[in-house]
Design an enzyme around this catalytic site. Structure first.
Site, PDB file in Angstrom:
ATOM      1  N   CYS A 292       0.307   2.690  -4.628  1.00  0.00           N
ATOM      2  CA  CYS A 292      -0.403   3.875  -5.064  1.00  0.00           C
ATOM      3  C   CYS A 292       0.357   5.130  -4.641  1.00  0.00           C
ATOM      4  O   CYS A 292       1.203   5.094  -3.740  1.00  0.00           O
ATOM      5  CB  CYS A 292      -1.823   3.909  -4.498  1.00  0.00           C
ATOM      6  SG  CYS A 292      -1.915   4.484  -2.815  1.00  0.00           S
TER       7      CYS A 292
ATOM      8  N   HIS B 127       0.826  -1.202   0.000  1.00  0.00           N
ATOM      9  CA  HIS B 127       0.000   0.000   0.000  1.00  0.00           C
ATOM     10  C   HIS B 127       0.865   1.259   0.000  1.00  0.00           C
ATOM     11  O   HIS B 127       1.958   1.296   0.565  1.00  0.00           O
ATOM     12  CB  HIS B 127      -0.895   0.035   1.238  1.00  0.00           C
ATOM     13  CG  HIS B 127      -2.094  -0.860   1.147  1.00  0.00           C
ATOM     14  ND1 HIS B 127      -3.036  -0.748   0.146  1.00  0.00           N
ATOM     15  CD2 HIS B 127      -2.519  -1.875   1.949  1.00  0.00           C
ATOM     16  CE1 HIS B 127      -3.987  -1.650   0.326  1.00  0.00           C
ATOM     17  NE2 HIS B 127      -3.695  -2.348   1.407  1.00  0.00           N
TER      18      HIS B 127
END
Length: 333
Positions: free
Chosen positions: A149, A97
């Site tokens: 991301c 993440h």
């Protein structure tokens, strides 16, 4: 400075965070690490002894020193830089993440800092990576490949290179795609709870908006101490931390998406992997000759675009003009 290949040492830190047993778990990040490890050893001459792997894959023995916590990741990176010599090729890979840290300072324009999310939420931000790159020995290179991301811009103030992405008609794929993204308010609330601060998610977000970095910085420093990100360090918040002068450095960032975009975790045909990593590894396995950073990113961006995993994922290259045309990881062994 030119160095013969026989004198160059290639070193790597490879990190995969699946966040098992959590509601934000991912599926393919530990697999990504193994894919990257295989290709850099097989094609680029990295030796097993010079590769540090940190994953939270629950199929492996869980050793606290091998978990991808913020402290362990930074320790591995610091060791790699400490042992580096002029001409060495340094490589950091991350799959997991990412998040965007809102920087709300009274009287200044709103901005966001990019960060990766270790398994313990001890964020590592673009400021931390800039400080690491500034320590690279003369003539050495430091390549970061991040499949997360908001990964564009992970090296603070690194130049974005233009990589053309044709808008191809996407293939129809039978897969499940999950964004590698954690909303910052969720991380902020979790740190508040762990630090023993009262309040709910709404209160935490409101407090953060009014206090800028102060609220999360206080909680993060309380939990992680000296291992906290420089972004949240009390000295940095007081304006006492100065970056080394910027120059045409040896930092090279290959990001799975731009700074305001999402990278995707894919499950397809019983296999799990990062969309960007899958395309990079496929390109590297098939290529007969060395490839430049620009050409690798061009091919990867085209492949991601053609597959059409999800909208809004455009791989990017950040580096100096010189390093744009240098061989990826120093070329094939």
């Amino acid at each position: 400075m030119s160095m013969s290949k026989s004198k160059v040492t290639k070193r790597a830190v490879l990190v995969g965070c699946n966040y098992p047993y959590s509601k934000f778990r991912l599926s393919g990040c530990a697999n990504d690490v193994q894919s990257i490890k295989y290709v850099i050893m097989d094609k680029f001459g990295f030796h097993h002894d010079n590769i540090k792997v940190l994953t939270d894959d629950n199929t492996s023995p869980v050793l606290s020193s091998l978990l991808p916590t913020g402290a362990n990741i930074k320790s591995a990176l610091n060791d790699m830089l400490k042992n580096a010599a002029p001409g060495d090729v340094l490589f950091f890979y991350f799959s997991g993440h990412g998040t965007a840290v809102p920087v709300l300072v009274p009287g200044k324009h709103f901005r966001q800092d990019e960060a990766i999310v270790p398994c313990d939420f001890n964020l590592i931000t673009d400021l931390d990576f800039r400080r690491l790159v500034n320590r690279v020995p003369e003539g050495a290179s430091f390549t970061i490949l991040s499949d997360s991301c908001h990964s564009g811009g992970l090296i603070e103030k690194e130049k974005k290179q233009n990589v053309f992405v044709p808008q191809a008609l996407p293939q129809q794929l039978n897969l499940k795609a999950k964004p590698k993204f954690l909303v910052f308010d969720f991380i902020n609330t979790a740190i508040d709870a762990a630090a023993g601060f009262a309040g709910n998610a709404v209160d935490a977000a409101a407090g953060f908006a009014h206090d800028g970095l102060h609220k999360i910085a206080e909680g993060a420093h309380k939990i992680f101490g000296k291992d906290v990100s420089l972004t949240f360090h009390p000295v940095q918040r007081a304006g006492g931390l100065l970056l080394d002068p910027l120059h045409e450095d040896e930092g090279i960032l290959l990001s799975g998406c731009d700074s305001d975009e999402t990278s995707y975790d894919i499950v397809s045909g019983g296999k799990a992997y990062g969309a960007f990593t899958h395309e990079v590894v496929d390109i590297l396995k098939k290529m007969p000759d060395s490839i430049t950073n620009k050409d690798l990113m061009q091919k990867a961006a085209e492949a991601v675009d053609k597959k059409g995993y999800e909208e809004n994922q455009n791989p990017c290259l950040y580096c100096s003009d010189k390093n744009r045309d240098e061989l990826f990881l120093g070329g094939l062994a």
